[in-house]
Design a protein around this motif. Structure first.
Motif, PDB file in Angstrom:
ATOM      1  N   PRO A  22      21.051   7.858  38.586  1.00 52.55           N
ATOM      2  CA  PRO A  22      21.215   6.635  38.139  1.00 52.55           C
ATOM      3  C   PRO A  22      22.333   6.147  37.213  1.00 52.55           C
ATOM      4  CG  PRO A  22      19.086   7.254  38.306  1.00 52.55           C
ATOM      5  CD  PRO A  22      19.736   8.250  38.637  1.00 52.55           C
ATOM      6  N   GLU A  23      22.417   7.209  36.132  1.00 52.12           N
ATOM      7  CA  GLU A  23      23.243   7.061  35.110  1.00 52.12           C
ATOM      8  C   GLU A  23      24.867   7.031  35.813  1.00 52.12           C
ATOM      9  OE1 GLU A  23      20.992   9.548  34.999  1.00 52.12           O
ATOM     10  OE2 GLU A  23      19.713   8.927  33.281  1.00 52.12           O
ATOM     11  N   LEU A  24      25.117   8.081  36.644  1.00 53.08           N
ATOM     12  CA  LEU A  24      26.434   7.943  37.403  1.00 53.08           C
ATOM     13  C   LEU A  24      26.798   6.792  38.111  1.00 53.08           C
ATOM     14  CD1 LEU A  24      28.830   9.883  38.171  1.00 53.08           C
ATOM     15  CD2 LEU A  24      27.427  10.407  40.218  1.00 53.08           C
ATOM     16  N   ALA A  25      25.592   6.388  38.824  1.00 53.88           N
ATOM     17  CA  ALA A  25      25.603   4.855  39.434  1.00 53.88           C
ATOM     18  C   ALA A  25      26.155   3.860  38.356  1.00 53.88           C
ATOM     19  CB  ALA A  25      24.372   4.512  40.137  1.00 53.88           C
ATOM     20  N   LEU A  26      25.553   3.829  37.196  1.00 53.37           N
ATOM     21  CA  LEU A  26      25.782   2.817  36.434  1.00 53.37           C
ATOM     22  C   LEU A  26      27.221   3.110  36.011  1.00 53.37           C
ATOM     23  CD1 LEU A  26      22.553   2.389  34.281  1.00 53.37           C
ATOM     24  CD2 LEU A  26      23.365   0.878  35.995  1.00 53.37           C
ATOM     25  N   LYS A  27      27.735   4.015  35.850  1.00 54.88           N
ATOM     26  CA  LYS A  27      29.079   4.310  35.256  1.00 54.88           C
ATOM     27  C   LYS A  27      30.091   3.642  36.533  1.00 54.88           C
ATOM     28  CE  LYS A  27      28.390   7.922  31.973  1.00 54.88           C
ATOM     29  NZ  LYS A  27      28.741   9.471  31.588  1.00 54.88           N
ATOM     30  N   ALA A  28      29.791   4.155  37.417  1.00 55.80           N
ATOM     31  CA  ALA A  28      30.810   3.577  38.850  1.00 55.80           C
ATOM     32  C   ALA A  28      30.510   2.289  39.025  1.00 55.80           C
ATOM     33  CB  ALA A  28      30.304   4.476  40.011  1.00 55.80           C
ATOM     34  N   LEU A  29      29.286   1.647  38.701  1.00 56.33           N
ATOM     35  CA  LEU A  29      29.220   0.185  39.065  1.00 56.33           C
ATOM     36  C   LEU A  29      29.986  -0.518  37.743  1.00 56.33           C
ATOM     37  CD1 LEU A  29      25.509   0.082  40.149  1.00 56.33           C
ATOM     38  CD2 LEU A  29      27.414  -0.502  41.331  1.00 56.33           C
ATOM     39  N   GLU A  30      29.954   0.121  36.584  1.00 58.06           N
ATOM     40  CA  GLU A  30      30.622  -0.618  35.649  1.00 58.06           C
ATOM     41  C   GLU A  30      32.075  -0.800  35.802  1.00 58.06           C
ATOM     42  OE1 GLU A  30      31.378   0.396  30.672  1.00 58.06           O
ATOM     43  OE2 GLU A  30      29.353   0.883  31.729  1.00 58.06           O
ATOM     44  N   ILE A  31      32.921   0.133  36.503  1.00 60.09           N
ATOM     45  CA  ILE A  31      34.161   0.459  36.939  1.00 60.09           C
ATOM     46  C   ILE A  31      34.296  -0.837  38.023  1.00 60.09           C
ATOM     47  CG2 ILE A  31      35.928   1.535  38.422  1.00 60.09           C
ATOM     48  CD1 ILE A  31      34.840   4.021  36.869  1.00 60.09           C
ATOM     49  N   VAL A  32      33.350  -0.596  39.258  1.00 65.45           N
ATOM     50  CA  VAL A  32      33.422  -1.822  39.977  1.00 65.45           C
ATOM     51  C   VAL A  32      33.422  -3.448  39.404  1.00 65.45           C
ATOM     52  CG1 VAL A  32      32.328  -2.895  42.143  1.00 65.45           C
ATOM     53  CG2 VAL A  32      32.492  -0.399  41.900  1.00 65.45           C
ATOM     54  N   THR A  33      32.455  -3.344  38.524  1.00 65.28           N
ATOM     55  CA  THR A  33      32.468  -4.728  37.853  1.00 65.28           C
ATOM     56  C   THR A  33      33.543  -5.246  37.160  1.00 65.28           C
ATOM     57  OG1 THR A  33      30.047  -4.274  37.573  1.00 65.28           O
ATOM     58  CG2 THR A  33      31.101  -6.008  35.927  1.00 65.28           C
ATOM     59  N   ASN A  34      34.189  -4.229  36.405  1.00 65.14           N
ATOM     60  CA  ASN A  34      35.554  -4.708  35.732  1.00 65.14           C
ATOM     61  C   ASN A  34      36.608  -4.986  36.838  1.00 65.14           C
ATOM     62  OD1 ASN A  34      34.361  -4.266  33.204  1.00 65.14           O
ATOM     63  ND2 ASN A  34      35.083  -2.077  33.037  1.00 65.14           N
ATOM     64  N   ASP A  35      36.764  -4.053  37.912  1.00 68.24           N
ATOM     65  CA  ASP A  35      37.839  -4.512  39.058  1.00 68.24           C
ATOM     66  C   ASP A  35      37.309  -5.975  39.346  1.00 68.24           C
ATOM     67  OD1 ASP A  35      39.761  -3.528  40.762  1.00 68.24           O
ATOM     68  OD2 ASP A  35      38.224  -3.731  42.190  1.00 68.24           O
ATOM     69  N   CYS A  36      36.105  -6.233  39.802  1.00 66.87           N
ATOM     70  CA  CYS A  36      35.922  -7.422  40.387  1.00 66.87           C
ATOM     71  C   CYS A  36      35.972  -8.524  39.511  1.00 66.87           C
ATOM     72  CB  CYS A  36      34.635  -7.724  40.727  1.00 66.87           C
ATOM     73  SG  CYS A  36      34.228  -6.461  42.299  1.00 66.87           S
ATOM     74  N   GLN A  37      36.135  -8.452  38.091  1.00 66.94           N
ATOM     75  CA  GLN A  37      36.154  -9.370  37.151  1.00 66.94           C
ATOM     76  C   GLN A  37      37.770  -9.747  37.001  1.00 66.94           C
ATOM     77  OE1 GLN A  37      34.131  -7.758  33.772  1.00 66.94           O
ATOM     78  NE2 GLN A  37      32.229  -9.128  34.263  1.00 66.94           N
ATOM     79  N   GLN A  38      38.464  -8.550  37.065  1.00 71.99           N
ATOM     80  CA  GLN A  38      39.850  -8.789  36.993  1.00 71.99           C
ATOM     81  C   GLN A  38      40.412  -9.599  38.199  1.00 71.99           C
ATOM     82  OE1 GLN A  38      41.498  -4.898  36.683  1.00 71.99           O
ATOM     83  NE2 GLN A  38      40.849  -4.557  34.315  1.00 71.99           N
ATOM     84  N   LYS A  39      39.930  -9.269  39.365  1.00 68.38           N
ATOM     85  CA  LYS A  39      40.365 -10.043  40.606  1.00 68.38           C
ATOM     86  C   LYS A  39      40.036 -11.302  40.505  1.00 68.38           C
ATOM     87  CE  LYS A  39      40.148  -5.860  43.431  1.00 68.38           C
ATOM     88  NZ  LYS A  39      39.524  -5.145  44.709  1.00 68.38           N
TER      89      LYS A  39
END
Length: 53
Positions: free
Chosen positions: A27-44
């Motif tokens: 779960p901790e790894l998933a949250l870190k990865a999802l944070e990156i995905v969230t930032n990418d989507c927000q930038q888009k």
């Protein structure tokens, strides 16, 4: 409510959870990865918003 009739974002969330669980992602790894995905989507979204202005 059936998953087939659920909103698309719910269907995607269920698919992502299943993918993470099937691959035994911590779960901790998933949250870190999802944070990156969230930032990418927000930038888009921000770029798309600027193009529409």
């Amino acid at each position: 409510m059936s998953l087939n009739t659920a909103p698309k974002h719910i269907q995607l969330a269920v698919d992502l959870i299943q993918l993470l669980e099937e691959n035994h992602i911590e779960p901790e790894l998933a949250l870190k990865a999802l944070e990156i995905v969230t930032n990418d989507c927000q930038q888009k979204i921000a770029k798309q918003s600027k193009l529409e202005d």
